[in-house]
Design an enzyme around this catalytic site. Sequence first.
Site, PDB file in Angstrom:
ATOM      1  N   ASP A 191       1.011  -0.713  -0.220  1.00 31.48           N
ATOM      2  CA  ASP A 191       0.110   0.229  -0.035  1.00 31.48           C
ATOM      3  C   ASP A 191       0.925   1.140   0.030  1.00 31.48           C
ATOM      4  O   ASP A 191       1.661   1.430   0.050  1.00 31.48           O
ATOM      5  CB  ASP A 191      -1.532   0.151   1.378  1.00 31.48           C
ATOM      6  CG  ASP A 191      -1.735   0.988   1.162  1.00 31.48           C
ATOM      7  OD1 ASP A 191      -2.508   1.938   0.360  1.00 31.48           O
ATOM      8  OD2 ASP A 191      -2.179   1.691   2.199  1.00 31.48           O
ATOM      9  N   TYR A 248      -1.248   8.744  -3.019  1.00 33.63           N
ATOM     10  CA  TYR A 248      -1.035   8.338  -3.841  1.00 33.63           C
ATOM     11  C   TYR A 248      -1.909   9.111  -4.915  1.00 33.63           C
ATOM     12  O   TYR A 248      -2.333   9.398  -5.842  1.00 33.63           O
ATOM     13  CB  TYR A 248      -1.043   6.880  -4.360  1.00 33.63           C
ATOM     14  CG  TYR A 248       0.247   5.742  -4.466  1.00 33.63           C
ATOM     15  CD1 TYR A 248       0.912   6.721  -3.490  1.00 33.63           C
ATOM     16  CD2 TYR A 248       0.105   4.921  -4.659  1.00 33.63           C
ATOM     17  CE1 TYR A 248       2.271   6.055  -3.677  1.00 33.63           C
ATOM     18  CE2 TYR A 248       1.088   4.639  -4.940  1.00 33.63           C
ATOM     19  CZ  TYR A 248       2.925   4.738  -3.752  1.00 33.63           C
ATOM     20  OH  TYR A 248       3.588   3.822  -3.886  1.00 33.63           O
ATOM     21  N   GLY A 249      -3.180   9.238  -3.736  1.00 32.12           N
ATOM     22  CA  GLY A 249      -4.339   9.313  -4.186  1.00 32.12           C
ATOM     23  C   GLY A 249      -4.744  10.502  -4.829  1.00 32.12           C
ATOM     24  O   GLY A 249      -5.314  11.021  -5.714  1.00 32.12           O
ATOM     25  N   ASN A 293      -6.552   0.121  -3.816  1.00 31.98           N
ATOM     26  CA  ASN A 293      -7.057   0.669  -4.210  1.00 31.98           C
ATOM     27  C   ASN A 293      -6.864   2.019  -5.318  1.00 31.98           C
ATOM     28  O   ASN A 293      -7.208   1.665  -6.744  1.00 31.98           O
ATOM     29  CB  ASN A 293      -8.800   1.003  -4.219  1.00 31.98           C
ATOM     30  CG  ASN A 293      -9.343   0.202  -3.622  1.00 31.98           C
ATOM     31  OD1 ASN A 293     -10.231  -0.671  -3.659  1.00 31.98           O
ATOM     32  ND2 ASN A 293      -9.010   0.420  -2.005  1.00 31.98           N
ATOM     33  N   THR A 294      -6.050   2.747  -5.120  1.00 32.35           N
ATOM     34  CA  THR A 294      -5.594   3.890  -5.968  1.00 32.35           C
ATOM     35  C   THR A 294      -4.613   3.004  -6.946  1.00 32.35           C
ATOM     36  O   THR A 294      -4.794   2.798  -8.398  1.00 32.35           O
ATOM     37  CB  THR A 294      -5.006   4.553  -5.273  1.00 32.35           C
ATOM     38  OG1 THR A 294      -5.726   5.470  -4.206  1.00 32.35           O
ATOM     39  CG2 THR A 294      -4.725   6.008  -6.270  1.00 32.35           C
ATOM     40  N   CYS A 345     -10.778   2.512  -0.187  1.00 31.82           N
ATOM     41  CA  CYS A 345      -9.669   3.284   0.150  1.00 31.82           C
ATOM     42  C   CYS A 345      -9.406   1.646   1.180  1.00 31.82           C
ATOM     43  O   CYS A 345     -10.093   1.925   2.381  1.00 31.82           O
ATOM     44  CB  CYS A 345      -9.485   4.583  -0.203  1.00 31.82           C
ATOM     45  SG  CYS A 345      -7.919   4.556   0.551  1.00 31.82           S
ATOM     46  N   THR A 346      -8.231   1.299   1.003  1.00 34.65           N
ATOM     47  CA  THR A 346      -7.772  -0.216   1.797  1.00 34.65           C
ATOM     48  C   THR A 346      -7.913   0.968   3.624  1.00 34.65           C
ATOM     49  O   THR A 346      -7.310   1.055   4.662  1.00 34.65           O
ATOM     50  CB  THR A 346      -7.006  -0.608   2.050  1.00 34.65           C
ATOM     51  OG1 THR A 346      -5.607   0.463   1.249  1.00 34.65           O
ATOM     52  CG2 THR A 346      -7.146  -1.698   0.461  1.00 34.65           C
TER      53      THR A 346
HETATM   54  N1  DGL Z   1      -5.279   2.653   0.691  1.00 34.75           N
HETATM   55  C1  DGL Z   1      -4.477   3.615  -0.547  1.00 34.75           C
HETATM   56  C2  DGL Z   1      -6.299   2.661  -1.205  1.00 34.75           C
HETATM   57  O1  DGL Z   1      -6.381   2.131  -1.306  1.00 34.75           O
HETATM   58  C3  DGL Z   1      -4.323   4.814  -0.156  1.00 34.75           C
HETATM   59  C4  DGL Z   1      -4.386   5.564  -1.506  1.00 34.75           C
HETATM   60  C5  DGL Z   1      -2.739   7.000  -1.254  1.00 34.75           C
HETATM   61  O2  DGL Z   1      -2.217   7.107  -0.489  1.00 34.75           O
HETATM   62  O3  DGL Z   1      -4.438   7.988  -1.800  1.00 34.75           O
HETATM   63  O4  DGL Z   1      -6.523   3.780  -2.312  1.00 34.75           O
END
Ligand code: DGL
Length: 270
Positions: A7, A39-40, A71-72, A194-195
């Site tokens: 992640d 990452y989003g 998820n991203t 989003c996890t």
């Molecule tokens: N846990 C990531 C997800 O499931 C977060 C992504 C991020 O860093 O914005 O999308």
Amino acid sequence: MAVGVFDSGLGGLTVHSAIQRRLPDLPLVYFADSAHAPYGVRTADDIYDLTCAATAKLWDRGCDLVILACNTASAAALRRMQEGFVPEGKRVLGVFVPLIEALTERQWGDNSPPREVEVKHVALFATPATVASRAFQRELAFRAIGVDVEAQPCGGVVDAIEDGDEILAEALVTSHVEALKRRMPHPQAAILGCTHYPLMEGAFQAALGPEVTVFSQANLVADSLADYLERRPEFAGASRESAYLTTGDPARVSTKATQFMRRKISFEAA
Ligand code: DGL
């Protein structure tokens, strides 16, 4: 044998914990790309490059199978990785499909044509990049017809969690739920896409109300992994050592992880 769990930061720990509960003897190597989270708000190319780099490090640690517990990354990079980056003998799996199979009442790998399902109004909460990708709606359209999805990009929530600011995270969740409810007043189901968000599941449920079923991925992904490894045990990997790796400051990331997961977690430098 070890399976890699990736992640951008702490969110994938929700999936990691569920896998530990489901498969207690399976060694896991967790990789948090904390130096580059969130990452989003990044471009798809950027997310692709970062996800490939992290995945390659997990392969080097003996994890032939890597779960993108993000998820991203699953939305912006997975398909492209599977088309041109993943070599023979390695696997990368995302977190979307098990969730959509649960929502659409399907068994693993049921490839029959899309059909009507019970749930008609679905609220999707995810990062801006995941919402922009429309990957969730695309995967859903392969499996279900007549489902109305209203997506809310939840800016700021991942940052607040990574900073350990639970009060800000909760306030942001409430305002994002209110924003969505102005467009879809009565969702039947809500997807935490989003996890990181299961760490705030109580706040989502409180703002949505008790009549809304909240789907989150951790247990669904753990069940899918158990099923996958039963059929493909060779993908449990060569290493037998578990570890928590981060590209950020290990002491800081360990403190935040321990705070959110309410058990001691010690990261080392990736
Ligand atoms: N846990 C990531 C997800 O499931 C977060 C992504 C991020 O860093 O914005 O999308």
